[in-house]
Write a protein that holds these residues in place. Structure first.
Motif, PDB file in Angstrom:
ATOM      1  N   GLU A 167       0.829  -1.209   0.000  1.00  0.00           N
ATOM      2  CA  GLU A 167       0.000   0.000   0.000  1.00  0.00           C
ATOM      3  C   GLU A 167       0.863   1.259   0.000  1.00  0.00           C
ATOM      4  O   GLU A 167       0.548   2.245  -0.676  1.00  0.00           O
ATOM      5  N   ALA A 206       2.294   1.593  -3.509  1.00  0.00           N
ATOM      6  CA  ALA A 206       1.257   2.066  -4.435  1.00  0.00           C
ATOM      7  C   ALA A 206       1.070   3.572  -4.293  1.00  0.00           C
ATOM      8  O   ALA A 206       0.942   4.293  -5.290  1.00  0.00           O
ATOM      9  N   GLY A 207       1.056   4.059  -3.062  1.00  0.00           N
ATOM     10  CA  GLY A 207       0.837   5.481  -2.828  1.00  0.00           C
ATOM     11  C   GLY A 207       1.961   6.359  -3.338  1.00  0.00           C
ATOM     12  O   GLY A 207       1.720   7.455  -3.843  1.00  0.00           O
ATOM     13  N   GLY A 220       2.785   4.600  -7.587  1.00  0.00           N
ATOM     14  CA  GLY A 220       1.686   4.454  -8.532  1.00  0.00           C
ATOM     15  C   GLY A 220       1.980   3.454  -9.627  1.00  0.00           C
ATOM     16  O   GLY A 220       2.340   2.309  -9.374  1.00  0.00           O
ATOM     17  N   ALA A 221       1.851   3.894 -10.881  1.00  0.00           N
ATOM     18  CA  ALA A 221       2.031   3.013 -12.033  1.00  0.00           C
ATOM     19  C   ALA A 221       3.474   2.557 -12.218  1.00  0.00           C
ATOM     20  O   ALA A 221       3.746   1.668 -13.031  1.00  0.00           O
ATOM     21  N   ALA A 260      -4.246  -2.564  -4.111  1.00  0.00           N
ATOM     22  CA  ALA A 260      -3.859  -1.150  -4.054  1.00  0.00           C
ATOM     23  C   ALA A 260      -2.876  -0.810  -5.162  1.00  0.00           C
ATOM     24  O   ALA A 260      -2.995   0.226  -5.825  1.00  0.00           O
ATOM     25  N   VAL A 261      -1.883  -1.684  -5.390  1.00  0.00           N
ATOM     26  CA  VAL A 261      -0.901  -1.445  -6.448  1.00  0.00           C
ATOM     27  C   VAL A 261      -1.594  -1.399  -7.804  1.00  0.00           C
ATOM     28  O   VAL A 261      -1.355  -0.501  -8.625  1.00  0.00           O
ATOM     29  N   ALA A 295      -4.753  -0.772  -8.447  1.00  0.00           N
ATOM     30  CA  ALA A 295      -5.653   0.388  -8.529  1.00  0.00           C
ATOM     31  C   ALA A 295      -4.911   1.658  -8.916  1.00  0.00           C
ATOM     32  O   ALA A 295      -5.487   2.560  -9.535  1.00  0.00           O
ATOM     33  N   ARG A 296      -3.620   1.731  -8.585  1.00  0.00           N
ATOM     34  CA  ARG A 296      -2.802   2.899  -8.940  1.00  0.00           C
ATOM     35  C   ARG A 296      -2.061   2.708 -10.250  1.00  0.00           C
ATOM     36  O   ARG A 296      -1.196   3.496 -10.598  1.00  0.00           O
ATOM     37  N   GLY A 297      -2.363   1.633 -10.973  1.00  0.00           N
ATOM     38  CA  GLY A 297      -1.756   1.427 -12.288  1.00  0.00           C
ATOM     39  C   GLY A 297      -0.480   0.626 -12.286  1.00  0.00           C
ATOM     40  O   GLY A 297       0.174   0.494 -13.326  1.00  0.00           O
TER      41      GLY A 297
END
Length: 195
Positions: free
Chosen positions: A114, A117-118, A121-122, A142-143, A145-147
């Motif tokens: 998480e 991911a924050g 992102g991608a 989470a990863v 969802a952020r691309g």
């Protein structure tokens, strides 16, 4: 040149059976690998660990226990110490947290994934290897969802299939691979010339 480097970090999680799996993956990464590698392996919280030394024997990259306040540098492997969550912050600054265990474990794959991911992102790759339980499943979501990109060890090739099965069950895993194909896939993702 920077524009070619889509990915900026690889985060890997494992538990039971994970030391063998981690050794296989790290052994397949080349010296001078272009991004940092962050690892959560569930460890006995009551004891110091020699995990970094064990993995260093298999890796061509330097392997060390993560320390609070250090910058995650390309080509270095950082292992979460026992009983501390490994978290990455802005600009790749590492932190160690004593917050509550997640799924009864600390360090937790979900906490690491998480945070990755924050921050990235991608540009993040998350990978779930052998282990029991479902730690990492929320984090891979989470990863994704952020691309970011998610890999899991094929549960059929895992000594303990619980963690990779839980990750795959999320529907968020991009590649499900036998253990010996994970490192080559990571290298291809991170190194455009290797595609």
């Amino acid at each position: 040149m920077q524009a070619d480097k889509r990915y900026a970090v690889v985060a890997v999680a494992s538990s039971a059976g994970g030391i063998t799996a981690l050794g296989a993956v790290l052994g397949g990464l080349p010296a001078g690998f272009a991004v940092p590698v962050l690892i959560v392996q569930h460890l006995d919280p009551r004891h110091d660990t020699v995990l970094a030394h064990v993995l260093a024997r298999r890796a061509r990259l330097p392997v060390k226990l993560a320390e609070a306040g250090e910058l995650a540098r390309p080509g270095t492997v950082y292992v979460a110490p026992p009983n501390r969550h490994l978290v990455v912050g802005a600009a790749g600054l590492l932190a160690l947290a004593d917050s509550e265990p997640v799924h009864f474990v600390r360090p937790s794959a979900d906490v690491l994934f998480e945070s990755v991911a924050g921050v990235y992102g991608a540009r993040a790759i998350a990978c779930v290897l052998s282990g029991t339980g479902k730690d990492g499943a929320r984090g891979v979501s989470a990863v994704k969802a952020r691309g970011g990109t998610v890999l899991a060890q094929d549960p059929e090739s895992a000594d303990f299939p619980g963690m990779p099965q839980a990750a795959v069950a999320t529907g968020m895993v991009d590649l499900v691979l036998p253990l010996d194909e994970i490192a080559p896939a990571v290298v291809r993702l991170v190194t455009p010339a290797a595609r």
